[in-house]
Design a protein around this motif. Structure first.
Motif, mmCIF file in Angstrom:
data_model
loop_
_atom_site.group_PDB
_atom_site.id
_atom_site.type_symbol
_atom_site.label_atom_id
_atom_site.label_comp_id
_atom_site.label_asym_id
_atom_site.label_seq_id
_atom_site.Cartn_x
_atom_site.Cartn_y
_atom_site.Cartn_z
ATOM 1 N N GLN A 97 0.835 -1.203 0.000
ATOM 2 C CA GLN A 97 0.000 0.000 0.000
ATOM 3 C C GLN A 97 0.863 1.242 0.000
ATOM 4 O OE1 GLN A 97 -2.643 -0.496 3.470
ATOM 5 N NE2 GLN A 97 -2.067 -2.627 3.125
ATOM 6 N N LEU A 109 0.743 8.649 -11.862
ATOM 7 C CA LEU A 109 -0.430 8.008 -12.446
ATOM 8 C C LEU A 109 -1.355 9.015 -13.106
ATOM 9 C CD1 LEU A 109 -1.272 5.599 -9.492
ATOM 10 C CD2 LEU A 109 0.074 5.131 -11.530
ATOM 11 N N LEU A 117 -5.895 0.622 -13.581
ATOM 12 C CA LEU A 117 -5.564 -0.114 -12.372
ATOM 13 C C LEU A 117 -6.818 -0.593 -11.665
ATOM 14 C CD1 LEU A 117 -2.570 1.942 -11.033
ATOM 15 C CD2 LEU A 117 -2.558 -0.336 -12.035
ATOM 16 N N LYS B 81 9.674 8.100 -2.672
ATOM 17 C CA LYS B 81 9.139 8.584 -3.941
ATOM 18 C C LYS B 81 10.195 8.516 -5.035
ATOM 19 C CE LYS B 81 7.123 12.612 -2.942
ATOM 20 N NZ LYS B 81 6.205 13.750 -3.199
ATOM 21 N N ALA B 96 3.051 2.628 -15.035
ATOM 22 C CA ALA B 96 2.663 2.350 -13.657
ATOM 23 C C ALA B 96 1.770 1.109 -13.592
ATOM 24 C CB ALA B 96 1.932 3.551 -13.062
ATOM 25 N N GLN B 97 0.984 0.943 -14.632
ATOM 26 C CA GLN B 97 0.125 -0.248 -14.652
ATOM 27 C C GLN B 97 0.965 -1.509 -14.633
ATOM 28 O OE1 GLN B 97 -2.418 0.336 -18.206
ATOM 29 N NE2 GLN B 97 -1.762 2.443 -17.827
ATOM 30 N N VAL B 100 2.314 -2.067 -11.120
ATOM 31 C CA VAL B 100 1.329 -2.619 -10.189
ATOM 32 C C VAL B 100 0.969 -4.046 -10.584
ATOM 33 C CG1 VAL B 100 -0.956 -2.357 -9.186
ATOM 34 C CG2 VAL B 100 0.439 -0.341 -9.627
ATOM 35 N N ASP B 113 -4.660 -5.883 1.328
ATOM 36 C CA ASP B 113 -3.946 -4.869 0.556
ATOM 37 C C ASP B 113 -4.817 -4.383 -0.594
ATOM 38 O OD1 ASP B 113 -1.571 -4.891 1.976
ATOM 39 O OD2 ASP B 113 -0.736 -6.540 0.813
ATOM 40 N N GLU B 116 -7.508 -2.137 0.519
ATOM 41 C CA GLU B 116 -6.966 -0.829 0.898
ATOM 42 C C GLU B 116 -6.637 -0.005 -0.336
ATOM 43 O OE1 GLU B 116 -6.089 0.358 3.989
ATOM 44 O OE2 GLU B 116 -5.813 -1.360 5.342
ATOM 45 N N LEU B 117 -6.055 -0.666 -1.298
ATOM 46 C CA LEU B 117 -5.667 0.045 -2.507
ATOM 47 C C LEU B 117 -6.884 0.546 -3.263
ATOM 48 C CD1 LEU B 117 -2.687 -2.115 -3.730
ATOM 49 C CD2 LEU B 117 -2.636 0.179 -2.762
ATOM 50 N N LYS B 118 -7.903 -0.291 -3.298
ATOM 51 C CA LYS B 118 -9.129 0.145 -3.968
ATOM 52 C C LYS B 118 -9.651 1.403 -3.296
ATOM 53 C CE LYS B 118 -12.167 -2.957 -5.665
ATOM 54 N NZ LYS B 118 -12.919 -4.242 -5.774
ATOM 55 N N ILE B 120 -7.930 3.624 -1.790
ATOM 56 C CA ILE B 120 -7.108 4.753 -2.204
ATOM 57 C C ILE B 120 -7.552 5.276 -3.560
ATOM 58 C CG2 ILE B 120 -4.787 5.500 -2.875
ATOM 59 C CD1 ILE B 120 -3.606 3.472 -1.011
ATOM 60 N N PHE B 121 -7.808 4.348 -4.465
ATOM 61 C CA PHE B 121 -8.211 4.747 -5.806
ATOM 62 C C PHE B 121 -9.532 5.500 -5.783
ATOM 63 C CE2 PHE B 121 -5.527 1.113 -7.331
ATOM 64 C CZ PHE B 121 -4.610 1.923 -7.968
ATOM 65 N N GLU B 122 -10.464 4.963 -5.033
ATOM 66 C CA GLU B 122 -11.778 5.606 -4.965
ATOM 67 C C GLU B 122 -11.601 7.047 -4.523
ATOM 68 O OE1 GLU B 122 -14.230 3.868 -6.033
ATOM 69 O OE2 GLU B 122 -13.195 1.928 -5.986
ATOM 70 N N LYS B 124 -9.102 8.886 -4.666
ATOM 71 C CA LYS B 124 -8.237 9.713 -5.507
ATOM 72 C C LYS B 124 -8.933 10.323 -6.719
ATOM 73 C CE LYS B 124 -4.117 11.308 -5.638
ATOM 74 N NZ LYS B 124 -3.424 11.899 -4.472
ATOM 75 N N GLU B 125 -9.941 9.687 -7.203
ATOM 76 C CA GLU B 125 -10.497 10.228 -8.460
ATOM 77 C C GLU B 125 -11.588 11.251 -8.177
ATOM 78 O OE1 GLU B 125 -12.695 7.403 -10.714
ATOM 79 O OE2 GLU B 125 -13.762 6.693 -8.946
#
Lengths: 125, 125
Positions: A97, A109, A117, B81, B96-97, B100, B113, B116-118, B120-122, B124-125
């Motif tokens: 993460q 990204l 993704l 970073k 990046a795809q 990942v 994981d 959690e990542l999902k 983050i994506f939600e 983020k957009e």
DNA sequence: AATTTTCGTCTACAGTGGTAGACTATAATT
DNA sequence: AATTATAGTCTACCACTGTAGACGAAAATT
């Protein structure tokens, strides 16, 4: 797991590997040199990289006629996986993460990347 | 962008940085040595790492009494970073795809994981 | 056939990183 | 005060990586 396959490939060496990975068949040193010519390396420099990659077991080589031809032993996929794994372990202490979060922060990204993704994630679960 | 901040930190050096990053305040070499004692490095080895990290501009040092105290100049976040960025560029050619995806293939991601990542994506957009 | 081009092989050198011993100065103990 | 422990500084060595010149053999060109 075998007694370890920790082959390190330098940055310049990697450029050479990339060319070989792209090639469908065994590729000659001349062709490789041409393909990496933008880096400005002398012929013998590239040759040294090739020799070292063979030593390390990343490539296999065979002489056909006058020239050497190279074939990958390590695949691009294997290498990439090993590299992510290594980064994950050494830098992110195993937190995937955290790694992906860093990708975000890097603004690495695009919106499109994010969409792609998400698609991967949906599929995966 | 400035004329470059390409500070490389070796694997062993990184272990030392991690200890310093974890510390809230400036930390003495003695404490650092203790914290990395599991690696079995001699005191002078750790000291060499510290000196090099200071040279590179990753740490600042000040002598207090008899001992040296270290403070990070490069933060863990910056470093992480930079590392992801570097991996992305050098190994994944900016995809990046692809990166990942490699994480997936590595089975580096637990179900948790992924969740959690999902998230983050939600967000983020 | 003589000359030039193309390759492979060997050797070398400098920079970085891992590893540490020798030496020294100061502080803590006996 | 004499001894021991602690911590900083310097120097060194080796492996790995980037970089390439020198040399020699074989192939291509003139």
């Amino acid at each position: 797991m075998s007694t370890e396959n920790i082959i390190t490939i330098g940055e310049a060496e990697l450029e050479v590997m990339k060319v070989i990975w792209k090639s469908k068949d065994a590729i000659s040193s001349a062709q490789i040199c041409k393909a990496v010519s933008d880096h400005g390396w002398k012929r013998t420099t590239v040759t040294t990289f090739l020799a070292r990659l063979v030593e390390k077991g990343a490539l296999s080589a065979e002489k056909i006629g006058k020239s050497m031809y190279y074939t990958p032993i390590i695949t691009a996929k294997q290498y990439k996986k090993a590299q992510v794994k290594s980064l994950l372990k050494n830098v992110f202490d195993g937190s995937a993460q955290d790694l992906v979060a860093s990708l975000f922060e890097e603004k690495a990204l695009s919106d499109n990347d994010i969409a792609e993704l998400k698609a991967i994630f949906e599929k995966k679960e």
